[in-house]
Design a protein around this motif. Structure first.
Motif, PDB file in Angstrom:
ATOM      1  N   UNK A 146       0.798  -1.224   0.000  1.00  0.00           N
ATOM      2  CA  UNK A 146       0.000   0.000   0.000  1.00  0.00           C
ATOM      3  C   UNK A 146       0.831   1.275   0.000  1.00  0.00           C
ATOM      4  N   UNK A 147       2.097   1.153  -0.415  1.00  0.00           N
ATOM      5  CA  UNK A 147       2.968   2.324  -0.514  1.00  0.00           C
ATOM      6  C   UNK A 147       2.931   2.832  -1.964  1.00  0.00           C
ATOM      7  N   UNK A 148       2.422   4.056  -2.166  1.00  0.00           N
ATOM      8  CA  UNK A 148       2.200   4.568  -3.526  1.00  0.00           C
ATOM      9  C   UNK A 148       3.187   5.647  -3.921  1.00  0.00           C
ATOM     10  N   UNK A 149       4.353   5.654  -3.282  1.00  0.00           N
ATOM     11  CA  UNK A 149       5.376   6.642  -3.637  1.00  0.00           C
ATOM     12  C   UNK A 149       5.648   6.568  -5.149  1.00  0.00           C
ATOM     13  N   UNK A 150       5.701   7.723  -5.830  1.00  0.00           N
ATOM     14  CA  UNK A 150       5.980   7.691  -7.273  1.00  0.00           C
ATOM     15  C   UNK A 150       7.336   7.040  -7.568  1.00  0.00           C
ATOM     16  N   UNK A 151       7.345   6.118  -8.521  1.00  0.00           N
ATOM     17  CA  UNK A 151       8.579   5.395  -8.861  1.00  0.00           C
ATOM     18  C   UNK A 151       8.902   5.569 -10.342  1.00  0.00           C
ATOM     19  N   UNK A 174      14.984  14.603 -15.343  1.00  0.00           N
ATOM     20  CA  UNK A 174      14.492  15.670 -14.473  1.00  0.00           C
ATOM     21  C   UNK A 174      13.049  16.039 -14.817  1.00  0.00           C
ATOM     22  N   UNK A 175      12.751  16.128 -16.097  1.00  0.00           N
ATOM     23  CA  UNK A 175      11.392  16.483 -16.523  1.00  0.00           C
ATOM     24  C   UNK A 175      10.394  15.405 -16.086  1.00  0.00           C
ATOM     25  N   UNK A 176      10.767  14.142 -16.266  1.00  0.00           N
ATOM     26  CA  UNK A 176       9.875  13.037 -15.884  1.00  0.00           C
ATOM     27  C   UNK A 176       9.650  13.024 -14.362  1.00  0.00           C
ATOM     28  N   UNK A 177      10.736  13.273 -13.629  1.00  0.00           N
ATOM     29  CA  UNK A 177      10.623  13.293 -12.166  1.00  0.00           C
ATOM     30  C   UNK A 177       9.695  14.410 -11.711  1.00  0.00           C
ATOM     31  N   UNK A 187       1.851  13.439  -7.514  1.00  0.00           N
ATOM     32  CA  UNK A 187       1.705  12.941  -6.148  1.00  0.00           C
ATOM     33  C   UNK A 187       1.594  11.434  -6.112  1.00  0.00           C
ATOM     34  N   UNK A 188       0.965  10.912  -5.084  1.00  0.00           N
ATOM     35  CA  UNK A 188       0.951   9.464  -4.868  1.00  0.00           C
ATOM     36  C   UNK A 188      -0.451   8.920  -4.669  1.00  0.00           C
TER      37      UNK A 188
END
Ligand code: CA
Length: 218
Positions: free
Chosen positions: A70-75, A109-112, A119-120
């Motif tokens: 359940x961790x939705x940190x952007x990857x 950098x742009x993708x990040x 957000x997540x």
């Protein structure tokens, strides 16, 4: 903004840390998958840059584990063709985006930044509707816990319906999304595959909305 970089190529990891820190990010770099998973679990990061081939635990396993927890940190995954996986597998495993090595730092950098803006939100890797469970990464379907073997085409038809569970999907739409243009233009092909799916899953799983299309039954 706090970033985690999981990358076992020391020179690339250091370059990313330098570059991203210069952009004002707080950056932690770890060089193996075990540490990567632990840091990602507990570090409260705004995004993770994740290599795939890593010592101990692969990037695929890391992102999949995080999503299961359940961790939705952007990857953002850094992929290199390794012969075994398609690059786009990264998305099936729960990554939000991927870049193929070697990549341009400006593009990274742009993708990040795009990921950080998003957000997540919750976006499960395994799709569930009622007692139907569909796992796109492993191409597995179960109903009521029982595995249901499907052909690739059947799977793709079902996946499209499961990704649009609350509305009616027309035959034309299924044709557009499941068959490529050169292959098939006859809506009857859709009926045939819906028939196969009903036989395997149970008739009630896919309902016909007369004159409009199909929707998942509940
Ligand atoms: Ca690597």
């Amino acid at each position: 903004m706090r970033l985690l970089v999981v990358e076992d190529e020391a020179r690339l990891g250091a370059a990313l840390k330098r570059g991203l820190a210069a952009e004002g990010f707080a950056v932690d770099v770890v060089t193996d998958g075990r540490a990567g998973l632990e840091y990602a679990r507990h570090g409260d990061y705004d995004a993770v840059v994740l290599d795939i081939m890593l010592p101990f635990v692969s990037g695929y396993t890391i992102v999949r584990t995080l999503r299961e927890e359940g961790n939705w940190v952007p990857v953002l995954m850094l992929t290199a063709k390794d012969g075994e996986h398609d690059e786009a597998d990264a998305l099936d495993y729960g990554a939000d985006d991927y870049l193929t090595k070697p990549f341009s730092y400006v593009v990274l950098l742009a993708r990040l930044r795009a990921l950080l803006r998003r957000g997540a939100p919750e976006r499960p890797a395994v799709l569930e509707v009622g007692d139907l469970r569909l796992d796109p990464a492993n191409r597995e379907v179960t109903r009521g816990g029982e595995p249901v073997p499907l052909t690739p085409r059947e799977f793709t038809v079902l996946e499209y319906l499961v990704r649009n569970p609350t509305r009616v999907v027309s035959k034309t739409e299924l044709l557009d999304h499941v068959w490529d243009a050169a292959e098939e233009t006859d809506p009857n092909a859709v009926e045939v595959y819906v028939g196969y799916l009903r036989r395997k899953l149970g008739r009630e799983v896919i309902r016909t909305v007369r004159g409009v299309g199909y929707r998942l039954g509940s």
